[in-house]
Design a protein around this motif. Structure first.
Motif: not given
Lengths: 421, 291, 341, 158
Positions: B32-33, B36, B104, B107
């Protein structure tokens, strides 16, 4: 003097609440039944505007959209009241507030922002403070672009340069920067149990906020109550009013609690910036390195609004000599309007910019004279009894020499000089 | 953004089923970094999100003897903590370690880095140097594409809207070969690469280049091989003179590729440092192996 | 190639609104139910430690531990105006207002205690640790709690006001005494420039700050570290990237402030030379700690590379360009037609 | 809306969440855990850092539905039975707190670092907190706090 508490490393009184996450910032405050607010901002740097909110008002969940028409007294500002709460006819920078949408959720407010129609009749903008000083440039405000001029005239500048052995002249430039405090602006307003308009906000100066909000709403000050929450950094960026009046207006009109949270991006365009400065400096010294004269011109870009422009450029002008005794000084320091983001207070307040010039001037002079950077400072720097360029006598507590000695002590600045010989 | 459906799936079959159904309306999310942020800025407006971060199959690094296979859902932290990338594969380790920040790296996934395809993606130049192949799955089965080709010819090899990136695999380099990496960022953490260079190198006993692959990041529209430099250096001895020449070769390539870009004047001089660091580190490692 | 250099910056900074503008701080003290004393003052805690440092000043004068003090500084309906938390003025200005209020409060307590203890004079009455007592006959004593029980919560109160002394400058010559007090400092920086990439790495920092007197040395150190970091960002990283009035770098992924890895341990030296007009000699240092750093960095870059960067920020591009052309980067001609009028 | 189950600070929750919200919004708006802050919304500042299944994450970059089945630890979960966690105590003792907005996220990053590496160097500490921006402290006292935490934690183990 025996001291029991002063001088001791007391634990901060707010440390416990901050390490446990219990410390509340405005974004952490929730009130039952509160509405949310979002600000519509100018997308153009210089334009006449016409605003149509009708479509946006029809959205389900929108409670009210405020514009200049709703503000009893639509002007504010820390020194000059040249900011409008909401722009009426003209926007002067990207980010100028135009309308404030209050709705049942943040999402519906965002939708409404997209449905407000702003017709921009664009004007030529001016973004370079040098150009802005020209009489023929577009005027940001009716009064003209040169907002302030501060002068120092001390001694005989011609004589000073005439007697100088070395003269260096350079132009330096510093840029606009942001405070970048970690907590973006936010606030909550409600009516307290005594019927007062109450605003919880992170601010540097709650009493000023109260005064400004009261004036904009045309209410007595005791009808307004500002409660400062924890403040997530400020550095000068929370001096000008941002969302306080919007929140006050909303709760005054609607009688329901309202909350506003700025995103980082909105924070960047909402608050003031550090003044960019152009500094032209001419410095002269005799054979031994004694400073004899300085002539300096400073041009500070205060952007679209005055904010602290006068005070910042005054402070820059007073400090441009650096902490040195100079017998002959001429300084002209200007604050100039442009269509850039407005500049105001930021840590150092004009004094952070000027050493970019005066400290490099000192090193350049030293090199011309075959001196080292420490010695040239030592023979010119302020001590007890020194007189500044404004004629002020430094009577007490002037430990500058000690400061420099302590720094040099551990860094071996003279060594290089020996190597060079 | 207004999402209508979100799925947290457990198997690749489920994903391809959903992709088949929603096509361009669906987006895959893992770490998702990147995605999103894209959702927040309304750069993309999917109706459906498919979260693949719980699919175990995508989260493993497999040492398959001759090959190493990295699941698309493997995080940068996992690569940094794996013992597989410590010796002659440390160029990949270094690239992953220099991604963003601990949060970061915890993820962000290697698959996401590839699928997002930013020219500045840190992990891609090393993977290109290794001759990596990526595997894409859809309802119609799987296909393999050379990572390098994947960017070069998006029309033919790029990802289709019903496809999922499943894994990356590459041949384990023999002991006499090394992968190295250098990155130029504006600060020491949370830095987007201004330039990155990965080098894959093999030298013979006399120090002559027998194999070389050089790949760059942020020097074009996508991470790519620097073929002219490779061609120039192959068969030569690596010394001050040849490396100086090699730098000129890269600069020439850049002059053509980045013509008219405001960043070119700086990048063409700064690239020297990155190429030196990358090749130099490679030589240093191989010297150690031989010693 | 890596080149090393050293540089110094020194500065002075005048505290307060200045230029004769009334720089007023007010404080109010009240005795409360539990025998605690409330200090009511409009001094904002923005993170700098105002609450803690000002409380220390109050505690010192009242001879009390800080636990027996309340600090009320958030609500405009409760506290007097103490001016803005800016211009590095709170420690000096509001510190003085608190000091005066505390002294007035002590006088008041002594006056009341004289009556309560049936004494002829206030002579010899001392205020310490929550009690008022006669120093040469200790049986004559009364506690804060006893006083508040008798007089009621919040009724014993005193105020203090401090106005800094500055003189408005002449509009034509700029002569005047615009600020007081002035604060001084010096910073030395050693750094390394990568001549290929133009990247700058700070290696060593010594930073001496005149504090008058440090009310809380650890808080001062925290300010010095923070000021250094902000100045480091100012000199090397931060850029709004303004294009026709638009801030292009309007998010943290583009507007780069230093991370923990970009910062360095700073050798911090506190110089104490008490300022007579200040509370216990303490001066404000919140702003000064940022000021000498950027010029020290610029002078060190020159020392390392032989090029002067006249325009901030010193991005790798700008530095590299300057080194390539051997020209001082940013030295533009300032043709000021507007000024010639 | 989507049904999810998760454990936050040792407590199980079954929730029906909006598809569009992030983990940060879930923690703050739904569970009232406002210790994690939003500073940038794009994973740069780390003010929203929480520990998810043993590793730090920027909770502004995690969709709430993705947290289904996970274990979350926030700053509110560190203090146990009225006793501060040694890292929190160390932050207080060395003066690592100024405005406090970055503090909760910073403490979570230090915790995750020390969970993995019980004796990091100052450089490793700097790297460990490199995803957490602080504008006030210049980080040095935070690094000091992490070092003191190592000592406190060792003493606690003994």
């Amino acid at each position: 003097m025996r001291l029991d508490v002063v001088g001791k490393n007391l634990i901060r009184v707010d440390a416990y609440s901050k390490v446990t996450g219990k410390a509340l910032y405005p974004q952490d405050i929730y009130i039952d039944g509160m509405a949310y607010g979002k600000t519509l901002r100018s997308e153009k740097p210089h334009a006449y505007i016409k605003v149509d909110t009708r479509e946006a008002e029809k959205l389900e969940g929108i409670i009210k959209i405020f514009t200049y028409k709703d503000v009893p007294k639509n002007s504010h500002g820390v020194v000059f009241k040249d900011h409008e709460v909401f722009c009426e006819k003209k926007v002067r920078r990207i980010g100028d507030p135009i309308a404030f949408v209050v709705g049942e959720s943040e999402r519906v407010c965002e939708l409404a922002l997209k449905k407000i129609v702003v017709h921009y009749d664009e004007l030529e903008g001016v973004f370079d403070p040098l150009l802005a000083m020209d009489e023929n440039s577009p005027k940001v405000h009716e009064s003209g672009n040169i907002m302030y001029h501060y002068k120092i005239r001390k001694g005989n500048i011609k004589e000073g340069f005439k007697n100088s052995h070395a003269i260096v002249e350079n132009t330096y430039k510093t840029h606009m920067v942001d405070h970048a405090f970690l907590q973006p602006e936010a606030g909550v307003s409600f009516i307290d149990d005594k019927g007062r308009i109450t605003i919880m906000v992170a601010t540097q100066y709650p009493h000023y906020d109260r005064e400004e909000v009261a004036a904009n709403l045309n209410l007595p000050q005791d009808q307004i109550r500002i409660i400062n929450t924890n403040v997530g950094g400020a550095f000068g960026g929370r001096e000008d009013i941002s969302l306080q009046t919007h929140l006050a207006l909303a709760v005054y009109t609607l009688k329901i609690p309202v909350k506003v949270i700025y995103s980082r991006e909105e924070s960047f365009i909402a608050h003031s910036k550090r003044h960019s400065m152009i500094m032209k400096c001419k410095t002269g010294a005799d054979k031994d390195g004694k400073l004899l004269a300085m002539k300096a011109v400073i041009i500070g870009d205060t952007g679209a609004y005055a904010s602290w422009g006068t005070n910042v450029l005054r402070k820059a002008g007073v400090h441009i000599t650096g902490p040195y005794y100079i017998p002959n000084v001429v300084v002209d320091s200007y604050a100039v309007y442009t269509n850039n983001p407005f500049a105001g207070a930021m840590r150092g307040f004009g004094v952070t910019q000027v050493p970019i010039a005066h400290e490099q001037q000192m090193d350049i002079l030293a090199e011309e004279l075959g001196m080292d950077p420490v010695s040239i400072r030592m023979i010119n720097m302020f001590g007890k009894g020194s007189v500044t360029a404004t004629g002020q006598v430094l009577t007490e507590s002037v430990p500058l020499e000690e400061c420099l000695e302590k720094v040099v002590e551990g860094m071996d600045f003279y060594h290089r000089e020996e190597e060079a010989k | 953004m207004v999402l209508e459906g979100v799925y947290k799936v457990r198997s690749i079959d489920e994903v391809v089923e959903l992709l088949e159904k929603y096509r361009e309306n669906a987006k895959i999310i893992a770490g998702g970094t990147d995605i999103v942020i894209a959702l927040r800025n309304e750069k993309i407006t999917p109706k459906v999100l498919i979260d693949i971060s719980s699919i175990d199959e995508l989260k493993s690094i497999k040492d398959e003897g001759e090959f190493i296979k990295i699941g698309a859902g493997v995080t940068f932290t996992k690569i940094v903590e794996s013992s597989l990338f410590q010796k002659n594969l440390w160029g990949l380790y270094k690239a992953c370690r220099l991604v963003g920040s601990p949060q970061i790296r915890n993820k962000g996934t290697i698959g996401g880095n590839i699928a997002n395809g930013s020219p500045a993606a840190d992990s891609i130049p090393p993977l290109i140097c290794l001759g990596s192949t990526i595997t894409l799955a859809s309802k119609n089965g799987k296909r393999k594409v050379l990572l390098e080709e994947y960017y070069k010819d998006k029309a033919n090899y790029g990802m289709k809207e019903d496809e999922l990136l499943v894994s990356i695999d590459f041949k384990k380099p023999t002991e006499n070969r090394v992968l190295s990496f250098a990155k130029l960022g504006l600060r020491k953490a949370l830095a987007i690469s201004r330039i990155s260079i990965a080098t894959f190198l093999e030298l013979d006993k006399k120090g002559q280049v027998t194999t070389i692959r050089v790949a760059s990041g942020s020097l074009g529209k996508y991470p790519m091989r620097e073929l002219e430099v490779e061609e120039f250096l192959c068969g030569r001895k690596l010394n001050e003179r040849t490396i100086d020449e090699a730098i000129k070769v890269v600069q020439q390539s850049m002059d053509e590729r980045l013509k008219g870009r405001s960043t070119l004047p700086y990048k063409r001089v700064a690239v020297e440092s990155m190429l030196r660091e990358s090749i130099g580190d490679g030589i240093k490692f191989l010297d150690g192996v031989r010693a | 190639m890596k080149k090393r250099g050293k540089g110094i910056g020194i500065s002075f900074y005048g505290t307060g609104y200045g230029n004769g503008f009334p720089d007023v701080s007010k404080a109010k003290l009240r005795l409360h139910d539990n025998g605690k004393i409330g200090i009511y003052v409009g001094a904002t805690e923005v993170g700098q430690g105002a609450k803690t440092a000002l409380l220390q000043i109050g505690a010192e004068i009242l001879n009390l531990s800080t636990e027996n003090l309340l600090f009320i500084s958030e609500d405009t309906s409760l506290m007097p105006d103490s001016g803005t938390a800016a211009a590095s003025r709170q420690t000096y200005n509001t510190g003085n207002a608190i000091k005066i209020a505390c002294e007035n409060f002590k006088d008041k307590l002594i006056e009341i205690s004289k009556e309560e203890l049936g004494l002829n004079s206030t002579h010899g009455l001392m205020v310490e640790k929550g009690e008022i007592y006669l120093e040469f006959f200790l049986q004559k004593r009364i506690s804060f709690k006893e006083l508040v029980n008798k007089y009621g919560d919040g009724t014993i109160e005193a105020e203090g006001e401090f106005i800094a002394q500055t003189v408005e400058m002449d509009p034509e010559t700029g002569q005047g005494a615009p600020y007081w007090p002035y604060t001084f400092n010096a910073c030395g920086v050693e750094l390394e420039v990568d001549t290929l990439t133009g990247r700058v790495e700070i290696l060593n920092v010594r930073f001496a700050q005149d504090v008058g007197r440090a009310v809380n040395p650890r808080l001062v150190e925290g300010q010095m570290d923070g000021g250094f970091a902000m100045a480091l960002g100012y000199a090397l990283f931060e850029d709004l990237n303004l294009v026709k009035g638009q801030i292009k770098s309007n998010k943290f992924s583009r507007y780069l402030i230093p991370t923990a890895m970009d910062m360095i341990d700073v050798e911090k030296i506190l110089i104490e030379d008490p300022e007579p007009t200040a509370p216990y000699g303490a001066k404000g240092i919140g702003e000064p700690v940022m000021i000498p750093v950027a010029p020290a960095i610029l002078n060190a870059i020159y020392d390392a590379t032989g090029v002067r960067i006249l325009e901030l920020p010193v991005t790798p591009e700008r530095l590299r360009k300057a080194m390539d052309t051997k020209k001082n980067e940013g030295n533009f001609n300032m043709e000021l037609n507007a000024l010639k009028r | 809306m989507k049904d999810i189950k998760l454990n936050v600070n040792g407590k199980d929750y079954t929730l029906n969440v909006d598809e569009n919200i992030k983990l940060l919004g879930l923690l703050r708006d739904e569970l009232g855990l406002t210790g994690a802050k939003e500073g940038c919304g794009e994973g740069e500042c780390g003010a929203c850092t929480v520990i998810m299944d043993g590793e730090t994450v920027n909770s502004c970059l995690v969709m709430a539905f993705q947290a289904d089945g996970s274990n979350i630890l926030t700053i509110e979960g560190l203090e146990q039975n009225g006793e501060l966690h040694p890292i929190q105590q160390a932050f207080i003792d060395v003066g690592a707190v100024q405005c406090g907005y970055c503090t909760p996220g910073m403490i979570m990053s230090v915790k995750a670092l020390l969970d993995k590496n019980t004796n990091p160097t100052r450089e490793e500490i700097r790297e460990g907190i490199s995803g957490n921006l602080c504008r006030c402290t210049g980080y040095n006292k935070i690094v000091d706090a992490a070092e003191l935490s190592i000592k406190y934690l060792e003493e606690g183990r003994r």
